[in-house]
Each structure stands twice: as structure tokens, then as C-alpha cells.
Motif scaffolding. Sequence first.
Motif, short mmCIF file in Angstrom:
data_model
loop_
_atom_site.label_atom_id
_atom_site.label_comp_id
_atom_site.label_asym_id
_atom_site.label_seq_id
_atom_site.Cartn_x
_atom_site.Cartn_y
_atom_site.Cartn_z
N GLY A 1 -2.66 9.72 5.39
CA GLY A 1 -1.20 9.75 5.35
C GLY A 1 -0.60 8.35 5.36
O GLY A 1 0.37 8.07 4.67
N LEU A 2 -1.19 7.45 6.15
CA LEU A 2 -0.72 6.07 6.18
C LEU A 2 -0.93 5.39 4.84
O LEU A 2 -0.07 4.65 4.36
CB LEU A 2 -1.43 5.28 7.29
CG LEU A 2 -1.08 5.68 8.72
CD1 LEU A 2 -2.03 4.99 9.71
CD2 LEU A 2 0.37 5.35 9.03
N LEU A 3 -2.07 5.66 4.22
CA LEU A 3 -2.34 5.07 2.91
C LEU A 3 -1.37 5.61 1.87
O LEU A 3 -0.86 4.86 1.03
CB LEU A 3 -3.79 5.34 2.49
CG LEU A 3 -4.21 4.73 1.16
CD1 LEU A 3 -4.04 3.21 1.18
CD2 LEU A 3 -5.65 5.09 0.83
N ARG A 4 -1.08 6.88 1.91
CA ARG A 4 -0.11 7.49 0.98
C ARG A 4 1.26 6.81 1.14
O ARG A 4 1.89 6.43 0.17
CB ARG A 4 -0.03 8.99 1.27
CG ARG A 4 0.42 9.83 0.14
CD ARG A 4 0.28 11.34 0.37
NE ARG A 4 0.41 11.80 1.74
CZ ARG A 4 -0.62 12.19 2.50
NH1 ARG A 4 -1.84 12.19 2.05
NH2 ARG A 4 -0.42 12.62 3.74
N LEU A 5 1.69 6.63 2.38
CA LEU A 5 2.96 5.95 2.64
C LEU A 5 2.92 4.52 2.12
O LEU A 5 3.85 4.07 1.46
CB LEU A 5 3.26 5.96 4.15
CG LEU A 5 4.44 5.11 4.63
CD1 LEU A 5 5.73 5.56 3.98
CD2 LEU A 5 4.52 5.14 6.14
N ALA A 6 1.84 3.82 2.39
CA ALA A 6 1.73 2.42 1.97
C ALA A 6 1.71 2.29 0.45
O ALA A 6 2.32 1.37 -0.10
CB ALA A 6 0.47 1.79 2.57
N VAL A 7 1.04 3.21 -0.25
CA VAL A 7 1.03 3.17 -1.72
C VAL A 7 2.44 3.35 -2.26
O VAL A 7 2.87 2.65 -3.18
CB VAL A 7 0.06 4.23 -2.30
CG1 VAL A 7 0.28 4.42 -3.79
CG2 VAL A 7 -1.38 3.86 -2.02
N LEU A 8 3.18 4.27 -1.68
CA LEU A 8 4.55 4.50 -2.14
C LEU A 8 5.44 3.30 -1.83
O LEU A 8 6.32 2.96 -2.61
CB LEU A 8 5.12 5.77 -1.51
CG LEU A 8 4.48 7.06 -2.02
CD1 LEU A 8 4.91 8.24 -1.16
CD2 LEU A 8 4.81 7.30 -3.48
#
Length: 168
Positions: A19-26
Motif C-alpha cells: 500500500g505504501l508503494l502504491r501511494l508512493a508511485v502515485l
Amino acid sequence: MREEEGRSFADFVAREQAGLLRLAVLLAGDRGHAEDLVQTALLRTYRHWPRISRSGPPSAYVRRVLVTAHTSWRRRLSTSEQVVEAVPDRAAPAAADADEELRTALRALPVRMRTAVVLRYFEDLSEQQTAELMGCAASTVNTQTARGLARLRAALTPLTPAHGEELR
């Protein structure tokens, strides 16, 4: 750090890293940069894990660290020169699926607008939670979100001919 706290941190990372990676990619618009952001946020969190884990759910704290790290990196990049030998050729946009079009449109937004939209609609945070993470007022979040959504609509709305006209 005690062994028990180390396991607690490892469990947290296993649960939340995707979830953190998804947020960071966005937020970053680039997977490599996003991975660096997540690692930075987790490192900063690890240093203070015993205190953070005792004070409540650590997810909000880590998201805040992630947003802050992204903002400070963007500031540093905007004030530093990056010299390259040659300007790379831009690839012609491929026939992208809707997700890629959305990511491209998000990357085109200014940082604060993108951050507000991502936190509100992709992380499903309230106005107040988003304002706390961004370090601003809820009214700023509303303004940035409204403007960001308007830009996204404009960027993602296909050009359609007016009634009886043909697209050239």
C-alpha cells in the motif's frame, strides 16, 4: 530495539509495504523513485518504532513521513540543476490502457494538487486527515483537490466532435 519490537516492525512492513508503494508511485510518478521514498519512510520510522507503535496505529505516521519525504525531495530537485550530456528522445506515447493514462495525467499535476488527489481518492482519507499529512488547512485540500480533479477531467476526457461536426 528489542527483538519483540523488531518483529512488530517486520510484521508492519509485510502488511503495509504494498500500500505504501502504491501511494508512493502515485505521488512520485516513477516506480524507482517511489521505492526509494518507501525505503526512506520505513528507515525513518524504524528509528523511532517503539515510540510510534505505542502511540497508536503507525500507518498514518508512515504515510505522513512518506508525503514529507516526497515534498522535500521535490523541493531539492526543483532548486538543483541536473546536467546531462544529451537530451533523451521522448518515446511516442503508446496506446496506453486507462490506468497508464491516469498515471500520466496525475504526473502532469503540480505536486500539491497530485498529493491532495492521491490522498483523498486513492488512499480514501478524509479532508482533515489529508490536511494533517500535507501540513495545510482543510480548505487548501479542498481547493487543491477540486483543481486537480478538474485538470484530470480535462486531460482524460476524449475529444468528441460537436453535434454534426467531424473531428479532423
